[in-house]
Design a protein around this motif. Sequence first.
Motif, mmCIF file in Angstrom:
data_model
loop_
_atom_site.group_PDB
_atom_site.id
_atom_site.type_symbol
_atom_site.label_atom_id
_atom_site.label_comp_id
_atom_site.label_asym_id
_atom_site.label_seq_id
_atom_site.Cartn_x
_atom_site.Cartn_y
_atom_site.Cartn_z
ATOM 1 N N ASP A 1 0.872 -1.170 0.000
ATOM 2 C CA ASP A 1 0.000 0.000 0.000
ATOM 3 C C ASP A 1 0.909 1.220 0.000
ATOM 4 O O ASP A 1 1.606 1.497 0.985
ATOM 5 C CB ASP A 1 -0.897 -0.025 1.236
ATOM 6 N N SER B 1 0.548 4.210 0.376
ATOM 7 C CA SER B 1 0.301 5.273 1.360
ATOM 8 C C SER B 1 0.675 4.847 2.781
ATOM 9 O O SER B 1 0.590 5.649 3.711
ATOM 10 C CB SER B 1 -1.172 5.687 1.320
ATOM 11 N N ASN B 2 1.095 3.592 2.939
ATOM 12 C CA ASN B 2 1.425 3.064 4.267
ATOM 13 C C ASN B 2 2.947 2.941 4.400
ATOM 14 O O ASN B 2 3.571 2.082 3.779
ATOM 15 C CB ASN B 2 0.757 1.703 4.463
ATOM 16 N N ASP C 1 4.804 1.785 6.692
ATOM 17 C CA ASP C 1 5.286 0.511 7.235
ATOM 18 C C ASP C 1 5.500 -0.528 6.141
ATOM 19 O O ASP C 1 6.337 -1.426 6.287
ATOM 20 C CB ASP C 1 4.296 -0.034 8.270
ATOM 21 N N HIS C 2 4.754 -0.427 5.041
ATOM 22 C CA HIS C 2 4.875 -1.409 3.966
ATOM 23 C C HIS C 2 6.165 -1.250 3.170
ATOM 24 O O HIS C 2 6.548 -2.163 2.428
ATOM 25 C CB HIS C 2 3.680 -1.290 3.017
ATOM 26 N N ASN D 1 7.254 9.103 1.529
ATOM 27 C CA ASN D 1 7.535 7.752 2.025
ATOM 28 C C ASN D 1 8.851 7.207 1.477
ATOM 29 O O ASN D 1 9.518 6.413 2.139
ATOM 30 C CB ASN D 1 6.381 6.815 1.680
#
Length: 521
Positions: free
Chosen positions: A94, A96-97, A99-100, A137
């Motif tokens: 994802d 937008s995440n 952590d991914h 990110n």
Amino acid sequence: MMNEESKIEPHTFILFGATGDLARRKLIPALYNMYLRGQIPADTRIVNVARSAYDDHGYRTLAREAMREFAPKSITKEDTWNDFAKKMFYCQLDASNLDHYKKLVNMVEEIEAHSNTKNRLFYLAMAPDFFATVTQNLQESGLSHTEGWRRLIIEKPFGHDFASAEALNNELRSVFEEDEIYRIDHYLGKEMVQNIEVIRFANSIFEPVWNNRSISNIQITSSETVGVEDRASYYEHAGALRDMVQNHMLQMVMMIAMEPPSRLKNEAIRDEKVKVLRSLRRFSPEEVKDHVIRGQYGVGTMNGQQVPAYVQEKNVNPSSETETYVAAKLYVDNFRWAGVPFYIRTGKRLSVKSTEIVIQFRDMPKHLYFNQDGNLGPNLLVIRVNPVEGMYIQLNAKRPGTDEMVVPVAMEFSQPLDASQEAYERLFYDAMRGDSTFFTRWDEVSLAWKFVDPIAEAFTEKRLPLHHYTAGSHGPEAADNLLAKEGHRWWPVYGQETASVEARLEKETATLREGKNHENP
């Protein structure tokens, strides 16, 4: 413009949005065709990123199916495809995440350890709402930090007005330097658009007459036969003005109007393009109605099939006043172009799909020599961008077998259908070499929005009418009147009912001369 001998260094190509329509239709075929031409270094790897649940094998199968559907002629040997497919990897995340991203970092670092490269090229083939998020990110995860070079390619639209574009640019610049950001406009990758520089600066017959003393007007057309299709959610907010004029159409204006650069280097070329935008006459919202026509397609017939009006399309507001057509009269207020109108038009559901630039030279003196009836056709230089690529020059000559009957004759050059690379192939090649000539710089983007924003404001405030035109027609009649007020007319583009410029002029000449010469041609 970087020397053609500049080599592409091995790198990791990280493609966000790898399962999307753009990737399947254009990007994967472009990368594979580059591989066939030996333009992708042996140690380069392609990391495909998206939310869909695939592993490496599953994505390679998806890519193979995309090639079979959208570029079947490219795959002639399965062994060659399999060799290319081994360069492709897939990472589900994802975007937008934050952590991914750890999984993606680990994959990239492992690949780089085996391929002996630290260069990274990021491509964001996704909705522009994600541009800033993904870029931040990349920084937070450490992906944007590398010992080699790093580059970021982003698709249009770059904002929806100047304020949003500036905010986005500030976000990108907090991570990447300006010379690391490649804003892609696929029109700049088209063969004949890039050829404009050569036509102008490599031919002594053109540069001396490339000015307001010799040129009457310039017409730039980009017409489409398709409707809004599955882009209604985007198009309802963009319209033809933001979708086409702010980028593609103004880019072609810049290429035609720019001054000769001091040298054929990327920054020198882009400096001259920016000067055109600085000289482009801006309209206040009150002035827009005198220079711009907006239209929207209604019900009509295309290829024998009835097609719906724009307001009947799926996901379109039935009372929508979004424009699907824009025509405009522009002026570049500098010494070279003062007084020369630049006419642009673009629209959906028009009679033909065609992109052309017509340079119309000034008329010969009327009532003199062969122009005594005032009906001598003008000289034209037509640059055909799509679907046929080539050049067309119209001259006047005596018709064989007559005394003084003058008719238009054509000198035409067309690229072989398979000779040109696809736009994305050419732009990928440039980005991989670090050549930003045919990518848009921030000052180009900002000045384009500053020109377009008052027009968009006039549209929103309904300061000019919305003209409806029949699907399958040439557009609203008001666009013809825009030129007629100046004594001009639109020249037909390739594929229209008149088929070509020379056919139309031939018919007009025959009509005007009827009764004066009864000899058979």
